[in-house]
Design an enzyme around this catalytic site. Structure first.
Site, mmCIF file in Angstrom:
data_model
loop_
_atom_site.group_PDB
_atom_site.id
_atom_site.type_symbol
_atom_site.label_atom_id
_atom_site.label_comp_id
_atom_site.label_asym_id
_atom_site.label_seq_id
_atom_site.Cartn_x
_atom_site.Cartn_y
_atom_site.Cartn_z
ATOM 1 N N LYS A 277 14.794 2.358 -0.017
ATOM 2 C CA LYS A 277 14.966 3.771 0.355
ATOM 3 C C LYS A 277 16.368 4.048 0.890
ATOM 4 O O LYS A 277 16.853 5.148 0.845
ATOM 5 C CB LYS A 277 13.916 4.156 1.396
ATOM 6 C CG LYS A 277 12.519 4.132 0.783
ATOM 7 C CD LYS A 277 11.641 5.282 1.222
ATOM 8 C CE LYS A 277 10.454 5.474 0.299
ATOM 9 N NZ LYS A 277 9.187 5.044 0.836
HETATM 10 N N1 GLU Z 1 2.631 3.562 -0.096
HETATM 11 C C1 GLU Z 1 2.931 2.354 -0.787
HETATM 12 C C2 GLU Z 1 4.408 2.290 -1.096
HETATM 13 O O1 GLU Z 1 5.110 3.236 -0.937
HETATM 14 C C3 GLU Z 1 2.153 2.291 -2.077
HETATM 15 C C4 GLU Z 1 1.326 1.087 -2.179
HETATM 16 C C5 GLU Z 1 0.296 1.146 -3.312
HETATM 17 O O2 GLU Z 1 0.588 1.704 -4.388
HETATM 18 O O3 GLU Z 1 -0.787 0.616 -3.106
HETATM 19 O O4 GLU Z 1 4.906 1.261 -1.502
#
Ligand code: GLU
Length: 268
Positions: free
Chosen positions: A242
């Site tokens: 990010k």
């Molecule tokens: N919120 C998780 C991420 O941003 C996603 C994980 C998932 O797809 O299970 O990496």
């Protein structure tokens, strides 16, 4: 019916890697005549920002994707996670972990601290009465006892039937000190509640399926199949994070890149 999802956390703006993941899942749903869901994984209140969430909708729409509404936002469903947690706790599958980051590093100087398997704190009652914050960890030992071993735990990943190795995650934290829930529990509960039949995400989360398969068994939830896609690397050959501002979709858009350019670049 084939149901898949894209589940970003609004802790930053989406980058090319997210675009690849979202488009891959969206196309799989379309090819299967199935459904594509978007889920906002915003349990980390300290790091999530409304602007990032708005950015997710904006960027995905710019990519030309559509998704079902209402979108499930994890912060609005803490009761669901608390109920799952309580069920595991009542069965004696969890223990409190008061350890601080420094204590965890000290207890595992050579290994990654996220595969901790230390069991309950010897000073638990003192720390509890001192009001120290604690996380809830899943006891692999108790889980193994409850299921009579992990041998029967299998799932389909990338077209092959594999045996779950929940040990890869150690005694995972299911409720963080600060959030009351943690990623694996929230994602597992949501995938089941949303009827997800195929989880599509990057190979960086390949091990997560092993942990989540165990949670499905303990909570009596159905097991989806898993597909892991390659990761998109930055100019330095490392996977995008990010913090790589220049690779965010909004920066690319501002620089005049079109969704078609991006799809071509990503080999989609
Ligand atoms: N919120 C998780 C991420 O941003 C996603 C994980 C998932 O797809 O299970 O990496």
């Amino acid at each position: 019916m084939f149901v898949t999802r894209f589940a970003p956390s609004p802790t930053g703006y989406l980058h090319k890697g997210h675009a690849f993941s979202a488009i891959t899942a969206h196309e799989a749903a379309r090819a299967a005549g199935g459904r594509f869901l978007l889920r906002i994984e915003d349990i980390d209140a300290a790091r999530c920002r409304p602007a990032y969430e708005a950015g997710i909708f904006e960027d995905l729409a710019w990519l030309g994707l559509d998704w079902e509404t209402p979108v499930r936002r994890q912060s609005e469903h803490m009761d669901d996670y608390a109920a799952a947690l309580e069920r595991l706790r009542a069965e004696g599958l969890l223990y409190r972990c008061f350890r601080t980051r420094a204590e965890l590093i000290a207890s595992a100087p050579h290994g990654p601290m996220d595969t901790f398997r230390g069991g309950p704190d010897p000073d638990e009652s003192a720390r509890l009465s001192a009001g120290e914050p604690f996380a809830w960890r899943l006891s692999l030992e108790a889980a193994e006892r409850r299921l009579g071993g992990f041998e029967g735990l299998t799932f389909e990943a990338d077209g092959e039937r594999v045996r779950a190795r929940p040990e890869v995650g150690g005694d995972v934290v299911l409720a963080r000190k600060d959030a009351g829930v943690a990623y694996h529990l929230a994602a597992t509960v949501d995938d089941a509640l949303q009827g997800v039949t195929c989880v599509i995400r990057g190979v960086d989360l390949k091990e997560a399926a092993h942990v989540q398969r165990l949670l499905q068994a303990l909570l009596g939830l159905p097991t989806p199949t898993y597909l892991h896609h390659r990761l998109i690397l930055g100019p330095d050959g490392k996977r995008l994070a990010k913090r790589d501002r220049a690779q965010t979709l909004r920066e690319l858009r501002a620089a005049g890149v079109t969704p078609a350019d991006l799809r071509r670049e990503l080999g989609l």
